[in-house]
Design a protein around this motif. Structure first.
Motif, PDB file in Angstrom:
ATOM      1  N   LEU A 161      79.619 -13.618 -41.519  1.00  0.00           N
ATOM      2  CA  LEU A 161      78.275 -13.758 -42.547  1.00  0.00           C
ATOM      3  C   LEU A 161      78.058 -15.182 -43.802  1.00  0.00           C
ATOM      4  O   LEU A 161      79.636 -15.800 -43.563  1.00  0.00           O
ATOM      5  CB  LEU A 161      78.882 -12.668 -43.453  1.00  0.00           C
ATOM      6  N   PRO A 162      77.242 -15.276 -43.940  1.00  0.00           N
ATOM      7  CA  PRO A 162      76.988 -17.165 -44.071  1.00  0.00           C
ATOM      8  C   PRO A 162      78.184 -16.694 -45.679  1.00  0.00           C
ATOM      9  O   PRO A 162      78.314 -15.977 -46.382  1.00  0.00           O
ATOM     10  CB  PRO A 162      75.650 -17.031 -45.440  1.00  0.00           C
ATOM     11  N   LEU A 163      79.094 -17.959 -46.132  1.00  0.00           N
ATOM     12  CA  LEU A 163      80.098 -17.873 -47.034  1.00  0.00           C
ATOM     13  C   LEU A 163      79.436 -17.338 -48.683  1.00  0.00           C
ATOM     14  O   LEU A 163      79.906 -17.071 -48.961  1.00  0.00           O
ATOM     15  CB  LEU A 163      80.208 -19.475 -47.218  1.00  0.00           C
ATOM     16  N   SER A 164      78.139 -17.881 -48.669  1.00  0.00           N
ATOM     17  CA  SER A 164      77.443 -17.507 -50.037  1.00  0.00           C
ATOM     18  C   SER A 164      77.089 -16.176 -50.430  1.00  0.00           C
ATOM     19  O   SER A 164      77.671 -15.616 -51.388  1.00  0.00           O
ATOM     20  CB  SER A 164      76.149 -18.036 -49.613  1.00  0.00           C
ATOM     21  N   VAL A 165      78.227 -15.021 -49.312  1.00  0.00           N
ATOM     22  CA  VAL A 165      77.591 -13.531 -49.684  1.00  0.00           C
ATOM     23  C   VAL A 165      79.194 -13.270 -49.627  1.00  0.00           C
ATOM     24  O   VAL A 165      79.798 -13.623 -48.814  1.00  0.00           O
ATOM     25  CB  VAL A 165      77.126 -12.519 -47.879  1.00  0.00           C
ATOM     26  N   ARG A 166      79.560 -12.600 -50.807  1.00  0.00           N
ATOM     27  CA  ARG A 166      80.317 -12.879 -51.627  1.00  0.00           C
ATOM     28  C   ARG A 166      81.138 -11.029 -51.585  1.00  0.00           C
ATOM     29  O   ARG A 166      82.703 -11.350 -51.095  1.00  0.00           O
ATOM     30  CB  ARG A 166      80.754 -13.073 -53.199  1.00  0.00           C
ATOM     31  N   ARG A 167      80.617  -9.918 -51.518  1.00  0.00           N
ATOM     32  CA  ARG A 167      81.050  -8.677 -51.092  1.00  0.00           C
ATOM     33  C   ARG A 167      80.062  -8.413 -50.757  1.00  0.00           C
ATOM     34  O   ARG A 167      78.798  -8.146 -50.724  1.00  0.00           O
ATOM     35  CB  ARG A 167      80.784  -8.270 -52.506  1.00  0.00           C
ATOM     36  N   VAL A 168      80.819  -7.117 -49.283  1.00  0.00           N
ATOM     37  CA  VAL A 168      79.326  -6.584 -48.574  1.00  0.00           C
ATOM     38  C   VAL A 168      79.868  -4.833 -48.439  1.00  0.00           C
ATOM     39  O   VAL A 168      81.438  -4.919 -49.005  1.00  0.00           O
ATOM     40  CB  VAL A 168      79.574  -7.281 -47.281  1.00  0.00           C
ATOM     41  N   VAL A 169      78.875  -4.142 -48.208  1.00  0.00           N
ATOM     42  CA  VAL A 169      79.559  -2.603 -47.953  1.00  0.00           C
ATOM     43  C   VAL A 169      79.110  -2.443 -46.200  1.00  0.00           C
ATOM     44  O   VAL A 169      77.625  -2.704 -45.947  1.00  0.00           O
ATOM     45  CB  VAL A 169      78.023  -2.027 -48.714  1.00  0.00           C
ATOM     46  N   TYR A 170      80.006  -2.467 -46.170  1.00  0.00           N
ATOM     47  CA  TYR A 170      80.047  -2.110 -44.097  1.00  0.00           C
ATOM     48  C   TYR A 170      80.272  -0.992 -44.454  1.00  0.00           C
ATOM     49  O   TYR A 170      80.304   0.027 -44.794  1.00  0.00           O
ATOM     50  CB  TYR A 170      81.450  -1.973 -43.635  1.00  0.00           C
ATOM     51  N   LEU A 171      78.904  -0.271 -43.215  1.00  0.00           N
ATOM     52  CA  LEU A 171      78.268   1.559 -42.872  1.00  0.00           C
ATOM     53  C   LEU A 171      78.319   1.529 -41.074  1.00  0.00           C
ATOM     54  O   LEU A 171      77.822   0.093 -40.873  1.00  0.00           O
ATOM     55  CB  LEU A 171      77.076   1.443 -43.774  1.00  0.00           C
ATOM     56  N   ASP A 172      79.081   2.617 -40.540  1.00  0.00           N
ATOM     57  CA  ASP A 172      78.888   2.513 -39.484  1.00  0.00           C
ATOM     58  C   ASP A 172      77.221   2.930 -39.467  1.00  0.00           C
ATOM     59  O   ASP A 172      76.341   3.256 -40.294  1.00  0.00           O
ATOM     60  CB  ASP A 172      79.218   3.792 -39.217  1.00  0.00           C
ATOM     61  N   SER A 173      77.130   3.413 -38.409  1.00  0.00           N
ATOM     62  CA  SER A 173      75.635   4.171 -37.857  1.00  0.00           C
ATOM     63  C   SER A 173      75.490   5.232 -37.486  1.00  0.00           C
ATOM     64  O   SER A 173      74.375   5.588 -37.649  1.00  0.00           O
ATOM     65  CB  SER A 173      75.261   3.284 -36.007  1.00  0.00           C
ATOM     66  N   ASP A 174      76.176   6.318 -37.889  1.00  0.00           N
ATOM     67  CA  ASP A 174      76.204   7.734 -38.133  1.00  0.00           C
ATOM     68  C   ASP A 174      76.535   8.298 -38.906  1.00  0.00           C
ATOM     69  O   ASP A 174      76.561   8.713 -39.238  1.00  0.00           O
ATOM     70  CB  ASP A 174      77.329   8.373 -36.206  1.00  0.00           C
ATOM     71  N   LEU A 175      75.365   7.400 -40.152  1.00  0.00           N
ATOM     72  CA  LEU A 175      75.329   8.480 -40.709  1.00  0.00           C
ATOM     73  C   LEU A 175      74.938   7.998 -41.886  1.00  0.00           C
ATOM     74  O   LEU A 175      73.313   6.729 -41.843  1.00  0.00           O
ATOM     75  CB  LEU A 175      76.763   7.769 -42.197  1.00  0.00           C
TER      76      LEU A 175
END
Length: 351
Positions: A161-175
């Motif tokens: 991800l770009p350095l400008s993205v400081r926080r991310v929510v990671y989600l699986d695909s089966d939800l």
């Protein structure tokens, strides 16, 4: 650059074995067709109280919610349902930016086109994940699906991800989410934690590692002084700045390299996360991961919801709701997934 005078090494037996293993993995992970057709989702608008984000500042704005998911043909139907559920329950859907990591540039073009057709207004970026990064690190586990290289993309999000993205929510695909993702994204990480996830301290933590691991003091001491609990990596809030600063990708890779030399765990991509982070994460309320709903397709076991409120339903486990619905053998809770299914039915295609 001319290469005609470079000596070509003879392929060794080991080399053939490695290639054939990769081919088998590739076929296992991509045995679904990408020819599924999906309906267009409705457009979702921000409520009046949402901050407006100028287009130029989308990536770096703290008002934006960044969501990362992996994309592949086998789980595309699940991904589409997950995206729809995120948008539908968000009070500021136009402030959500999706980051999709896909298996290769060819498939990423097809997959991103499919998503854009169903969600024409979606703010999204697709990144092709270079498998060579992990292909030599994956040691076979007890379930072939767990060995798909894309399962390991979450280890590399801080690099992808770009350095400008400081926080991310990671989600699986089966939800699917039934609550506002912005609440999850705002999980406090405290002064030190690199990530937040729902912890399950009543799970048998020792069972995630082999006797080889526990009987070697220099390895088992890894958890000394840490109140280590199992956590599910299918729903995580990650501080990418802290991750990059601590070079956590390298720490995970180091454990994967050790696993290639001596078997210290049985399950795919989860144990390296536990080795690096267990006991050092910020907790997330369990309502954000009602997991295990996949149950077990082989014995037809269906799962009930855990007691308490629900913000996210996660069909982790062998059974996926779309497979059971197609086979006309749904579990009761699969009816909660079905409204988010954007797949065009055969009947709709014919008419």
């Amino acid at each position: 650059m001319t290469t005609h005078n470079m000596p070509i090494p003879e392929p060794t037996k080991h080399h053939h074995h490695h290639l054939s293993l990769l081919l088998i993995l590739f076929l296992l992970c991509f045995n679904a067709t990408a020819t599924q057709q999906f309906r267009e989702a409705p457009k979702f608008y921000n409520s009046l109280t949402c901050p407006s984000i100028p287009a130029t500042a989308e990536q770096s704005s703290d008002e934006a919610v960044h969501v990362a998911m992996t994309l592949d043909a086998a789980y595309l139907r699940g991904s589409m349902a997950a995206i729809l559920s995120v948008l539908q329950h968000s009070s500021c859907p136009e402030n959500i930016i999706f980051h999709f990591v896909s298996s290769s540039s060819a498939s990423s073009n097809l997959l991103s086109t499919t998503i854009s057709n169903s969600f024409p207004y979606l703010k999204l970026r697709v990144y092709a994940f270079d498998y060579s990064a992990v292909s030599g690190l994956i040691s076979t586990s007890i379930r072939a699906a767990l060995d798909c290289p894309l399962n390991y993309a979450r280890n590399y999000l801080a690099n992808i991800l770009p350095l400008s993205v400081r926080r991310v929510v990671y989600l699986d695909s089966d939800l699917v989410l039934v609550d506002d993702v912005a609440k999850l994204a705002a999980t406090p990480l405290g002064d030190r934690a690199v990530l937040a996830a729902p912890e399950y301290c009543n799970a048998n933590f020792t069972s995630y590692f082999t006797p080889t691991f526990w009987s070697n003091p220099s390895l088992s001491m890894t958890f000394a002084g840490r109140d280590a609990c199992y956590f599910n990596t299918g729903v995580m809030v990650i501080d990418l700045q802290r991750w990059r600063a601590g070079d956590y990708t390298t720490k995970i890779v180091d454990w994967m390299e050790l696993q290639k030399r001596m078997r210290i765990y049985e399950l795919g991509s989860l144990p390296p996360f536990l080795l690096v982070f267990a006991g050092n994460i910020a907790p997330v309320d369990h309502k954000w991961n009602q997991h295990g709903l996949g149950g077990d397709n082989f014995r037809g076991l269906c799962r009930d919801l855990h007691p308490g409120p629900v913000s996210l339903l996660h069909w982790s486990g062998k059974g996926k709701p779309w497979d059971r619905l197609d086979a006309n053998l749904p579990c009761p809770l699969d009816a909660l997934w079905a409204p988010y299914d954007l797949l065009k039915t055969q009947f709709a295609l014919e008419s």
